[in-house]
Scaffold this active site. Structure first.
Site, short mmCIF file in Angstrom:
data_model
loop_
_atom_site.label_atom_id
_atom_site.label_comp_id
_atom_site.label_asym_id
_atom_site.label_seq_id
_atom_site.Cartn_x
_atom_site.Cartn_y
_atom_site.Cartn_z
N LYS A 35 0.85 -1.20 0.00
CA LYS A 35 0.00 0.00 0.00
C LYS A 35 0.88 1.25 0.00
CE LYS A 35 -0.30 -0.23 5.06
NZ LYS A 35 -1.12 -0.68 6.20
N TYR A 244 16.28 30.30 7.76
CA TYR A 244 15.08 30.99 8.25
C TYR A 244 15.07 31.06 9.77
CZ TYR A 244 12.87 30.66 3.63
OH TYR A 244 12.56 30.80 2.31
C1 LIG Z 1 -0.36 -1.65 6.92
C2 LIG Z 1 -0.95 -2.95 7.29
C3 LIG Z 1 -0.17 -4.11 7.36
C4 LIG Z 1 1.33 -4.08 7.29
O1 LIG Z 1 1.81 -3.61 8.52
P1 LIG Z 1 3.38 -3.46 8.84
O2 LIG Z 1 3.40 -3.02 10.24
O3 LIG Z 1 3.89 -2.43 7.90
O4 LIG Z 1 4.02 -4.79 8.62
C5 LIG Z 1 -0.83 -5.31 7.55
N1 LIG Z 1 -2.17 -5.37 7.71
C6 LIG Z 1 -2.94 -4.27 7.69
C7 LIG Z 1 -4.40 -4.40 7.89
C8 LIG Z 1 -2.37 -3.01 7.50
O5 LIG Z 1 -3.14 -1.92 7.50
#
Ligand SMILES: *Cc1c(COP(=O)(O)O)cnc(C)c1O
Length: 349
Positions: A35, A244
């Site tokens: 994702k 800045y």
């Molecule tokens: C993002 C996510 C994962 C992966 O989690 P990590 O901590 O990055 O390994 C797995 N399951 C769900 C439902 C998630 O939202």
């Protein structure tokens, strides 16, 4: 070139997947969460490298993200969508052959009516109160849902990065109570859950951050290197200030390198006066505030200023930099900007 270079090591990503896969039993499948554009590293490239390493099931947050992953993988590997079957998603789910993880009775109804016979999974809420059906909702539709033939029952742990947290055992107990008799493959563990031990593994794991070199997978190989070109070097007299707000002042004659990358590239302002960059093995602290396109770095102690300084790499991991910024490695990765020249290395490149 004024553009910074982000080097993504696909061999390291594949090696991290294999290392996480080796932590679970042979009959437990290891998926891959890609994702947010593969945690900022390029979902298509990462997914292809992981498919070559052996991953067969991929996860994205929303159906739109499935397009790049499906395009890279072609037909075959399963591409699952955490947000389930949202209104307007039906064509995308059908045409891209996505597998929605249905989160509610409403989504279940929508899916069974719109795409009867199309694969789906179910997401159950065991205490995180974010996505999925809660025990009472699940109790009401369980028989109908199971009769429709889900390919996966999944839930997500809220505190898996804290092994001693009582939420872990409580969620495990509830997940078992909700699914023990279902006879459907199950998944509970992301990266942190894999490290909690075999009772959390079930039939499929869903690692994300560990693939990309982040905690809580301490044995992960770093997968990114971010090298920033030095645009200019200047000498400061004692008492002169930098940037800045004039927030850094030279306590003695100093040398400042201005490098190309800033908060528009995901290097947060909260790193100001806190993070370091590396010239080889030598740490060089940020001097003054991070600006949109530039960082200013104290290189007074270098004999010679190199053409580039490194802010991510073997000497400083995403979690090291996250600590300086007051955030987590996940945010450092997913904030990486679009201006970098991206180089993919490794046999999967
Ligand atoms: C993002 C996510 C994962 C992966 O989690 P990590 O901590 O990055 O390994 C797995 N399951 C769900 C439902 C998630 O939202």
């Amino acid at each position: 070139m004024g553009t910074a270079t982000l080097t993504i090591d696909l061999d390291a990503v594949a090696a991290n997947w294999r290392a996480l896969d080796a932590l679970t039993a042979a009959d437990c499948q290891t998926g891959a969460v890609v994702k947010a554009d593969g945690y900022g590293l390029g979902a298509g490239r990462v997914a292809l490298a992981l498919a070559k390493a052996g991953a067969r099931r991929f996860f994205v947050a929303v159906a739109e993200e499935g397009a790049a992953v499906r395009a890279a993988l072609g037909p075959g590997p399963e591409v699952c969508v955490f947000s389930g079957h949202m209104a307007g998603d039906t064509e995308m789910i059908r045409d891209l052959e996505l597998t929605p993880m249905l989160n509610s009775v409403g989504q279940l109804t929508r899916h069974l009516e719109a795409l009867p016979g199309h694969p789906f999974g179910l997401q159950l809420d065991t205490g995180m109160n974010r996505l999925g059906m809660k025990p009472t909702e699940w109790g009401a539709v369980r028989d109908i849902a199971l009769a429709a033939g889900p390919t996966l029952l999944m839930s997500h742990l809220a505190c898996a990065d804290e092994p001693g947290h009582p939420m872990n055992a409580a969620q495990l107990r509830l997940f078992r109570a909700m699914t023990d008799e279902a006879g459907v493959p199950r998944s509970l563990a992301a990266t942190g859950g894999i490290l909690l031990g075999p009772e959390y593994h079930f039939d499929l794991t869903r690692p994300g951050i560990g693939l990309y070199g982040g905690l809580p997978f301490e044995a992960a190989q770093p997968a990114v290197r971010l090298s920033l070109p030095v645009v200019q070097v200047r000498e400061l007299a004692e008492g002169e200030t930098v940037g800045y707000g004039a927030s850094w002042a030279a306590e003695a004659p100093a040398r400042i390198a201005t490098v190309s990358a800033g908060y528009a590239d995901g290097l947060m302002r909260s790193m100001s006066n806190r993070a370091v960059l590396f010239a080889g093995d030598i740490a060089c602290p940020l001097a003054g505030r991070v600006s949109m396109d530039l960082l200013t770095v104290d290189v007074t102690h270098l004999h010679e200023v190199s053409e580039t300084l490194e802010i991510l790499g073997p000497r400083q991991t995403v979690d090291d930099l996250a600590e300086a910024a007051g955030t987590i490695g996940y945010e450092i990765l997913t904030a990486l900007g679009h201006r970098y020249a991206r180089r993919y290395t490794g046999s999967g490149a």
